[in-house]
Design an enzyme around this catalytic site. Structure first.
Site, PDB file in Angstrom:
ATOM      1  N   HIS A   1     -47.288  31.865  -6.963  1.00 50.73           N
ATOM      2  CA  HIS A   1     -47.174  31.675  -9.002  1.00 50.73           C
ATOM      3  C   HIS A   1     -46.288  30.540  -9.344  1.00 50.73           C
ATOM      4  CE1 HIS A   1     -43.043  34.140  -8.843  1.00 50.73           C
ATOM      5  NE2 HIS A   1     -43.898  33.159 -10.251  1.00 50.73           N
TER       6      HIS A   1
ATOM      7  N   ASP B   1     -47.959  36.742  -3.007  1.00 47.15           N
ATOM      8  CA  ASP B   1     -47.390  35.946  -3.766  1.00 47.15           C
ATOM      9  C   ASP B   1     -46.717  35.126  -3.366  1.00 47.15           C
ATOM     10  OD1 ASP B   1     -47.285  34.932  -6.428  1.00 47.15           O
ATOM     11  OD2 ASP B   1     -45.921  36.282  -7.041  1.00 47.15           O
TER      12      ASP B   1
ATOM     13  N   ASN C   1     -37.098  31.466 -11.917  1.00 51.38           N
ATOM     14  CA  ASN C   1     -36.057  32.169 -10.773  1.00 51.38           C
ATOM     15  C   ASN C   1     -36.872  31.985  -9.171  1.00 51.38           C
ATOM     16  OD1 ASN C   1     -33.354  33.968 -12.229  1.00 51.38           O
ATOM     17  ND2 ASN C   1     -32.838  32.784  -9.940  1.00 51.38           N
ATOM     18  N   SER C   2     -38.160  32.899 -10.166  1.00 51.88           N
ATOM     19  CA  SER C   2     -39.365  32.597  -8.835  1.00 51.88           C
ATOM     20  C   SER C   2     -39.444  31.870  -7.293  1.00 51.88           C
ATOM     21  CB  SER C   2     -40.378  32.752  -9.226  1.00 51.88           C
ATOM     22  OG  SER C   2     -40.593  33.646 -10.207  1.00 51.88           O
TER      23      SER C   2
ATOM     24  N   GLY D   1     -58.646  49.429  10.228  1.00 53.47           N
ATOM     25  CA  GLY D   1     -60.110  49.683   9.462  1.00 53.47           C
ATOM     26  C   GLY D   1     -60.120  51.159   9.519  1.00 53.47           C
ATOM     27  N   VAL D   2     -58.992  51.469   8.221  1.00 53.54           N
ATOM     28  CA  VAL D   2     -59.902  52.582   7.217  1.00 53.54           C
ATOM     29  C   VAL D   2     -59.432  52.181   5.851  1.00 53.54           C
ATOM     30  CG1 VAL D   2     -59.558  54.317   9.302  1.00 53.54           C
ATOM     31  CG2 VAL D   2     -57.143  53.514   8.399  1.00 53.54           C
TER      32      VAL D   2
END
Length: 476
Positions: free
Chosen positions: A123, A153, A226-227, A280-281
């Site tokens: 982001h 992210d 801070n991201s 695969g469930v």
């Protein structure tokens, strides 16, 4: 006046003498009070005592924070981006719509490899037109995108630099709730801000922000900017990538665990995309009601509600109604744990699944496949931010109507229409909609005069933006 003063002085002396005589005529015993036992003298103020070694112990802890910050800071970067800003009201006032104005943003990142690979949040760079990286020593580099993964992210960008100090990544599985943490980044653009706290919790999810949620929670102060920066232990090793907060000023922040972040970064560097292991469930948590109906404990595992055709689970003979109790020997009690333990393995790896069916336990093996992922759209334009020819400034003269709308009746001043990303005008902070009210000392120039002033490849401008003015300088 002198006589009056003398009279006043005489009256004062007489009154004082009279009162002295009266006092002298009273026996001294009249002023004496009973003599009780002498009261103890008040105790001198007590100063707080410091336990031996307490100050030294506090200093040792302080030194540990300092050392952690010093170890990781050379690997922390500030990331500045430009992006389209659809909210500029001045341009709407002018009736312009072809090109959206430029907005700016700031985030953080961690040097992942010494040859310039930098790990950050998706982001931070999402929708960016240009990306630049500021190192701890003040150098600034344009950056290009190597790959991004909206599911976690995370993103990896690359700068043309060598000999960088790569951060050391710790084993986030070994991090302990309650241990000290240090966060470093650029909150609100304040570069290399250090905050401290503790690791508040592990395995946080169900926040509804991303596809893969397995966060570390911390109360080390994390704010916008801070991201993408590191969350570290006291050894200065990265245990997480700071990603988001809950509200503002709540003291609740979240970081992607270092083990997950490292796996994603390795794949993005190698292939530009991420492949995640897949059973695969379709699954869901066992609610108390479902558990009661199935006559099992709600924490026994995860309920399978669908099985993908030709997927690993189908080949391993799993069926709807089965309960997956463990993956690779690790117990799972909810869907988040199932995803975490599955993606901890590589595509093509064989894992043992413990299955509960009709009250009985079975063991089966599944060869993990690659989870089908939607294509990640490219960023709007290439991100290197190389300055284009000229100063990157395009203008036209205000019309009489437009001038009157902004209080400049009768003025034919140049208004900025477009800015070339990465250009000198872009770096100077100019935006579409800015009005030039002075250029190289020429007051109230028209666009022709502005073009003439720019012929030497540099400009000093006085700019009006809404109700404020500022100077900007640019050089080719």
């Amino acid at each position: 006046m002198v006589g009056r003063v003398s009279a006043v002085r005489s009256a004062f002396v007489f009154a004082f003498a009279l009162s002295s005589a009266v006092v002298a005529s009273v026996p001294s015993s009249a002023f004496a009070e009973p003599s009780p036992a002498a009261a103890p003298a008040p105790a001198p103020p007590q100063h707080a005592t410091v336990a031996p070694g307490a100050v030294a112990e506090a200093r040792r802890l302080s030194d540990a924070f300092v050392a952690a910050a010093e170890r990781v800071s050379p690997s922390v970067v500030q990331i500045d981006i430009t992006a389209r800003d659809e909210q500029d009201q001045l341009l709407r006032l002018f009736g312009r719509n072809p090109d959206s104005p430029i907005a700016r943003g700031t985030g953080s990142g961690v040097v992942f490899s010494s040859d310039g690979a930098i790990l950050t949040n998706n982001h931070v760079i999402d929708h960016s037109l240009t990306i630049s990286v500021r190192l701890r020593d003040g150098r600034v580099f344009p950056a290009k995108l190597l790959g991004r993964d909206p599911g976690t992210d995370l993103a990896v960008i690359k700068i043309d630099a060598t000999g960088l100090v790569a951060a050391k990544f710790a084993d986030s599985d070994g991090a302990r709730v309650g241990e000290w943490t240090v966060a470093i980044g650029s909150p609100f653009g304040l570069g290399y801000t250090v905050t401290t706290g503790v690791l508040s919790a592990k395995g946080r999810g169900a926040l509804g922000m991303n596809l893969i949620e397995d966060y570390l929670q911390t109360d080390a102060s994390i704010n916008p900017g801070n991201s993408g920066g590191p969350l570290c232990d006291l050894n200065g090793s990265v245990i997480g990538i700071n990603t988001m907060i809950v509200g503002h000023g709540t003291g609740i922040g979240f970081a992607v665990p270092s083990n997950l972040a490292r796996r994603v970064a390795d794949q993005l560097i190698k292939t530009g995309r991420v492949q995640r292991a897949w059973i695969g469930v379709g699954v869901q948590d066992l609610s108390p009601e479902l558990a009661a109906a199935l006559k099992v404990d709600p924490r026994v595992g995860v309920l399978v509600n669908s099985v993908a055709d030709n997927g690993p689970a189908k080949k391993a003979n799993l069926k709807p109604g089965d309960i997956i109790a463990s993956v690779g020997g690790k117990k799972v009690i909810d869907t988040r744990e199932l995803i975490r333990e599955t993606i901890a393995h590589e595509v093509g790896q064989t894992v043992v699944l413990e299955i509960l069916r009709n009250g009985k336990r079975y063991g089966t093996s599944a060869v993990l496949g690659a989870k089908p992922e939607p294509a990640v759209p490219p960023l709007p334009v290439q991100q290197q931010g190389v300055p284009q020819a000229g100063l990157g400034l395009n203008v036209r003269d205000l019309t009489a109507e437009q001038a009157s709308q902004v209080g400049l009746t009768g003025k034919t001043l140049p208004v900025v229409t477009t800015i070339n990303p990465g250009s000198p005008a872009d770096r100077a902070g100019l935006k579409p909609g800015d009005i030039i009210i002075e250029a190289d000392g020429i007051s109230e120039p028209n666009s022709a005069q502005l073009v003439k002033a720019a012929e030497d490849g540099q400009l000093l401008l006085l700019v009006r933006r809404r109700d404020q003015s500022f100077y900007a300088t640019m050089k080719k």
